[in-house]
Design a protein around this motif. Structure first.
Motif, PDB file in Angstrom:
ATOM      1  N   GLY A 112       0.952  -1.106  -0.145  1.00  0.00           N
ATOM      2  CA  GLY A 112      -0.061   0.063  -0.091  1.00  0.00           C
ATOM      3  C   GLY A 112       0.719   1.179  -0.192  1.00  0.00           C
ATOM      4  N   ALA A 113       0.334   2.270  -0.339  1.00  0.00           N
ATOM      5  CA  ALA A 113       0.845   3.560  -0.119  1.00  0.00           C
ATOM      6  C   ALA A 113       0.735   4.443   1.284  1.00  0.00           C
ATOM      7  CB  ALA A 113      -0.004   4.493  -0.995  1.00  0.00           C
ATOM      8  N   VAL A 114       1.871   4.981   1.602  1.00  0.00           N
ATOM      9  CA  VAL A 114       2.153   5.529   2.872  1.00  0.00           C
ATOM     10  C   VAL A 114       1.108   6.697   2.945  1.00  0.00           C
ATOM     11  CG1 VAL A 114       3.449   6.921   4.222  1.00  0.00           C
ATOM     12  CG2 VAL A 114       4.437   4.813   3.200  1.00  0.00           C
ATOM     13  N   VAL A 115       0.367   6.568   4.080  1.00  0.00           N
ATOM     14  CA  VAL A 115      -0.730   7.843   4.229  1.00  0.00           C
ATOM     15  C   VAL A 115      -0.384   8.575   5.624  1.00  0.00           C
ATOM     16  CG1 VAL A 115      -2.600   6.675   3.053  1.00  0.00           C
ATOM     17  CG2 VAL A 115      -2.459   6.407   5.529  1.00  0.00           C
ATOM     18  N   ARG A 116       0.473   7.808   6.477  1.00  0.00           N
ATOM     19  CA  ARG A 116       0.622   8.633   7.810  1.00  0.00           C
ATOM     20  C   ARG A 116       2.158   7.882   8.249  1.00  0.00           C
ATOM     21  NH1 ARG A 116      -3.500   6.938   9.905  1.00  0.00           N
ATOM     22  NH2 ARG A 116      -4.626   8.655   8.930  1.00  0.00           N
ATOM     23  N   CYS A 117       2.792   8.719   8.881  1.00  0.00           N
ATOM     24  CA  CYS A 117       3.973   8.068   9.373  1.00  0.00           C
ATOM     25  C   CYS A 117       4.295   8.797  11.021  1.00  0.00           C
ATOM     26  CB  CYS A 117       5.148   8.335   8.762  1.00  0.00           C
ATOM     27  SG  CYS A 117       6.466   7.567   9.384  1.00  0.00           S
ATOM     28  N   GLU A 118       4.072   8.116  11.963  1.00  0.00           N
ATOM     29  CA  GLU A 118       4.198   8.840  13.455  1.00  0.00           C
ATOM     30  C   GLU A 118       5.407   7.904  13.974  1.00  0.00           C
ATOM     31  OE1 GLU A 118      -0.608   9.547  13.716  1.00  0.00           O
ATOM     32  OE2 GLU A 118       0.305   7.546  14.129  1.00  0.00           O
ATOM     33  N   ALA A 119       5.575   8.584  15.161  1.00  0.00           N
ATOM     34  CA  ALA A 119       6.805   7.940  15.927  1.00  0.00           C
ATOM     35  C   ALA A 119       6.642   6.251  15.707  1.00  0.00           C
ATOM     36  CB  ALA A 119       6.825   8.632  17.197  1.00  0.00           C
ATOM     37  N   GLY A 120       7.442   5.463  15.454  1.00  0.00           N
ATOM     38  CA  GLY A 120       7.480   4.149  15.326  1.00  0.00           C
ATOM     39  C   GLY A 120       6.430   3.345  14.588  1.00  0.00           C
ATOM     40  N   THR A 121       5.706   4.098  13.730  1.00  0.00           N
ATOM     41  CA  THR A 121       4.741   3.277  13.015  1.00  0.00           C
ATOM     42  C   THR A 121       4.347   3.990  11.679  1.00  0.00           C
ATOM     43  OG1 THR A 121       2.720   4.520  13.899  1.00  0.00           O
ATOM     44  CG2 THR A 121       3.473   2.551  14.975  1.00  0.00           C
ATOM     45  N   VAL A 122       3.828   3.233  10.757  1.00  0.00           N
ATOM     46  CA  VAL A 122       3.600   3.761   9.567  1.00  0.00           C
ATOM     47  C   VAL A 122       2.201   3.342   9.227  1.00  0.00           C
ATOM     48  CG1 VAL A 122       4.920   2.070   8.383  1.00  0.00           C
ATOM     49  CG2 VAL A 122       4.131   4.144   6.954  1.00  0.00           C
ATOM     50  N   THR A 123       1.494   3.808   8.500  1.00  0.00           N
ATOM     51  CA  THR A 123       0.230   3.659   8.040  1.00  0.00           C
ATOM     52  C   THR A 123       0.332   3.618   6.514  1.00  0.00           C
ATOM     53  OG1 THR A 123      -1.182   4.656   9.954  1.00  0.00           O
ATOM     54  CG2 THR A 123      -2.400   3.891   8.014  1.00  0.00           C
TER      55      THR A 123
END
Length: 271
Positions: free
Chosen positions: A38-49
């Protein structure tokens, strides 16, 4: 005195280094453990959506060697603050080809029912279609589809794909589609009364597409139910303006259009 590496693991047992890649918006990767792509929609501390082509979201930890990028193992890292996003994908989710020139138009065509269908296909797949040399034309309905196919004279080097609205069992459209048997023609469709419904309600900020009473003009009824001015042209521009990428469309339309592109470009995509 000889200096020793504090890591006493033999070099032949150490994993080969892999590149670190910023998890920028729209970067398409595959999670190594699950195979989810899938495509990256969100990247936060320690995780990627990640979001796949059908709008499904999954959250994964940013672990070393955790993802595949175009088949290569990589380590995703959080992008530097303020770093510009890389335009790596077209609106359809395909790999972008910066500076690519439009290909000379193929003999094959994709036919859609109306102008709104054509504009929606252009909005999402336009970059891909120009690179592939595929022209989309609209018919103002499919009642005369068998005659249109005969006039087109499809063949191995002039394949025809047709997108039909409301292609559900027992409908008039399904009977018309079934009458087209040429092996070089592919007729596919979506279940919606009109292509408007192929746009996700969430992209428009509405809870759902309203039900319109039988016998009432569907588009006018939608405008009335939503409290919009009863101007279907203005309503369509509002709907089209909410579509930024494939994520704003329902899976039934996505799959249908991509099948048509593959059919018309058979030989380029392996048929």
């Amino acid at each position: 005195m000889r200096r020793y590496d504090p890591d006493l693991t033999p070099s032949w047992k150490k994993p080969a280094p892999v590149p670190e890649v910023p998890a920028e918006p729209d970067l398409v990767v595959e999670e190594a453990g699950s195979g989810f792509c899938g495509a990256v929609v969100r990247c936060e501390a320690g995780t990627v959506t990640l979001e796949d082509r059908f709008g499904k979201h999954r959250v994964f930890p940013l672990v070393p060697r955790g993802f595949l990028l175009e088949g290569r193992v990589v380590t995703l890292v959080r992008p530097a603050s303020g770093a510009p996003a890389r335009p790596s994908r077209t609106a359809s989710g395909s790999l972008a080809v910066p500076g690519a020139r439009a290909r000379v138009a193929r003999a094959g065509r994709i036919y859609v029912e109306g102008r709104h269908d054509a504009e929606l296909v252009e909005r999402v797949w336009g970059d891909d279609l120009r690179i592939e040399g595929v022209v989309v034309e609209y018919l103002e309905g499919v009642d005369d589809l068998p005659a249109i196919v005969r006039d087109f004279r499809p063949g191995p080097d002039a394949r025809l794909g047709v997108l039909v609205d409301h292609l559900v069992p027992g409908s008039k459209e399904s009977r018309i589609a079934a009458s087209v048997t040429d092996p070089h023609v592919l007729v596919v469709g979506h279940p919606y009364v009109d292509v408007w419904q192929a746009v996700k309600p969430s992209s428009l900020g509405i809870p759902a597409w309203p039900a319109v009473p039988r016998g009432e003009d569907w588009k006018t009824g939608v405008c009335r139910a939503l409290g919009w001015p009863e101007n279907t042209g203005a309503a369509w521009q509002r709907i089209l303006g909410a579509v930024r990428s494939y994520r704003d469309l329902e899976p039934e339309l996505l799959g249908a259009v991509e099948r048509l592109i593959d059919h018309v470009t058979v030989g380029t995509h392996g048929g």
